[in-house]
Scaffold this active site. Structure first.
Site, PDB file in Angstrom:
ATOM      1  N   THR A 156      -5.153   2.443  -7.261  1.00 30.44           N
ATOM      2  CA  THR A 156      -6.794   2.407  -6.893  1.00 30.44           C
ATOM      3  C   THR A 156      -7.487   3.531  -7.338  1.00 30.44           C
ATOM      4  OG1 THR A 156      -6.015   1.186  -4.949  1.00 30.44           O
ATOM      5  CG2 THR A 156      -7.972   2.478  -4.862  1.00 30.44           C
ATOM      6  N   TYR A 199      -2.009   5.317  -4.859  1.00 31.25           N
ATOM      7  CA  TYR A 199      -3.052   6.547  -4.748  1.00 31.25           C
ATOM      8  C   TYR A 199      -2.530   7.807  -5.503  1.00 31.25           C
ATOM      9  CZ  TYR A 199      -6.182   4.058  -1.327  1.00 31.25           C
ATOM     10  OH  TYR A 199      -6.401   3.125  -0.849  1.00 31.25           O
ATOM     11  N   SER A 201       0.870  -0.932   0.009  1.00 30.61           N
ATOM     12  CA  SER A 201      -0.149  -0.030   0.020  1.00 30.61           C
ATOM     13  C   SER A 201       0.697   1.426   0.107  1.00 30.61           C
ATOM     14  CB  SER A 201      -0.988   0.014   1.126  1.00 30.61           C
ATOM     15  OG  SER A 201      -1.566   1.290   1.335  1.00 30.61           O
ATOM     16  N   HIS A 205     -13.520  -2.406  -2.860  1.00 30.74           N
ATOM     17  CA  HIS A 205     -12.538  -1.641  -1.646  1.00 30.74           C
ATOM     18  C   HIS A 205     -13.137  -2.593  -0.467  1.00 30.74           C
ATOM     19  CE1 HIS A 205      -9.514   1.284  -1.551  1.00 30.74           C
ATOM     20  NE2 HIS A 205      -9.579   1.143  -0.081  1.00 30.74           N
ATOM     21  N   LYS A 214      -7.478  -0.724  -9.858  1.00 26.15           N
ATOM     22  CA  LYS A 214      -7.912  -1.718  -8.843  1.00 26.15           C
ATOM     23  C   LYS A 214      -9.137  -0.737  -8.474  1.00 26.15           C
ATOM     24  CE  LYS A 214      -7.491  -3.230  -4.056  1.00 26.15           C
ATOM     25  NZ  LYS A 214      -8.281  -2.458  -3.387  1.00 26.15           N
TER      26      LYS A 214
END
Length: 361
Positions: A161, A135, A112, A258, A234
């Site tokens: 994402t 992100y 992440s 999510h 994603k």
């Protein structure tokens, strides 16, 4: 009389029970909570339960294998660790322990952006292929530098994402969740900070400027110019978005809501998958997350068009319960269940799993 010890974990649900004994109430709300009334969170699991498999007997299973190929990776099985933020919330070694467990179980993993350990340190501890979940930040130069760091550290793909511009998670709000000292998104240090003041009652809570830096389809073309890494999107649930992603050059999609954490009453991912498979026509691999708890779930996902699956909460539960050993064991349990399900449905290889393994009345 001596009280008998707790039985060892034999399924992912056992790790969830053990994790509850070890997580703080606030950490539990963060890990297990979903958006609003958590309808989608529950539906991710319920939709798998509604699907049934059919058995096939007397098949030749000699040479059976779970090996697969995914974006240039040769994988022992189709189970990946999904990106989960702030893993130090549940274990002092955080993402390092999770990645070590993944390596022991020969599972690829997605790290992440909001990891609680630097992406370079996670990569240095890894013995398994890593993808970097990104992100896209309002600070685009910082995002560019983040991609460069991932490339330099040896990550093999960018997982962008795209489904999380905003969310409201009431379970976290009720628990008063906040990050404790020592847990932070270390990879975002140095980024230009936003100065959005809380909206007063009567003002727009979200549309007064908060979304001004949210990514658009134009950012996908920009990202493609930053590196040669494959880009996987994603958070795809709509067939139209899936088709547009293929045409925009995405090299893989993760069908995801999510984990039910963004917008409540979205469909379960396993229910959304068939239409996305139809829209993409096998041109790029599809992965699925959300609700995977058993090896039978993996068979159902592959039968509906997935190439591989990701697990999130289950390995975090195992991490909380037993660190790296727990993560490795949880993946091992899931792989064993997958092999049992393949044997009973008569599939010696993953590419033999198709709609014929799903029972119909």
């Amino acid at each position: 009389m001596t009280r008998p010890s707790s039985p060892p974990p034999v399924a992912l649900a056992d790790y969830e029970r053990l994790a509850l004994e070890r997580m703080t109430a606030r950490a539990e709300a963060y890990v297990n909570g979903g958006a609003a009334d958590e309808i989608t969170l529950r539906e991710n699991r319920a939709a798998f339960d509604r699907l049934r498999l059919t058995s096939a007997v007397l098949r030749d299973l000699s040479g059976a294998t779970t090996r697969t190929r995914l974006l240039g990776l040769e994988l022992d099985h189709p189970i990946l660790l999904a990106p989960v933020a702030f893993q130090k919330l549940v274990h002092p070694e955080g993402e390092i322990a999770a990645i070590q467990g993944a390596g022991a179980a020969r599972a690829a993993a997605v790290v992440s952006t909001q990891a609680s350990i630097a992406l370079e340190d996670i990569a240095a501890a890894a013995s398994t292929p890593l993808w970097f979940q990104l992100y896209i930040q309002p600070d685009r130069p910082f995002t560019r530098d983040l991609v460069a760091r991932a490339v330099a550290a040896g990550y093999r793909a960018l997982v962008v994402t795209v489904d999380a511009p905003a969310s409201l998670r009431n379970r976290e709000q009720r628990a008063g969740f906040h990050l404790p000292p020592g847990v932070e998104a270390v990879n975002l240090k140095g980024m230009a900070a936003r100065r959005d003041a809380p909206a007063a009652v009567g003002d727009s809570p979200l549309f007064s400027g908060f979304l001004s830096g949210a990514p658009t389809w134009d950012d996908l073309a920009w990202l493609r110019g930053l590196s040669d890494l494959p880009i996987v999107l994603k958070g795809i649930l709509a067939p139209g978005d899936a088709r547009r992603a293929v045409e925009a050059g995405a090299q893989g999609l993760i069908v995801s809501n999510h984990g039910g954490r963004i917008l409540d009453t979205l469909p379960a991912t396993i229910d959304a998958l068939p239409a996305i498979a139809d829209a993409t026509r096998g041109e790029i691999p599809l992965l699925l997350d959300g609700g995977i708890r058993r090896g039978t779930d993996i068979v159902k996902a592959l039968a509906r068009g997935a190439t591989a699956v990701l697990i999130g909460r289950p390995y975090v539960h195992a991490l909380a319960a037993a660190g790296a050993v727990g993560v490795a064991h949880a993946v091992h349990l899931l792989r064993a269940e997958l092999e049992v399900a393949m044997a009973v449905t008569g599939c010696a290889r993953l590419d033999e799993i198709d709609g014929s393994v799903l029972w119909t009345a």
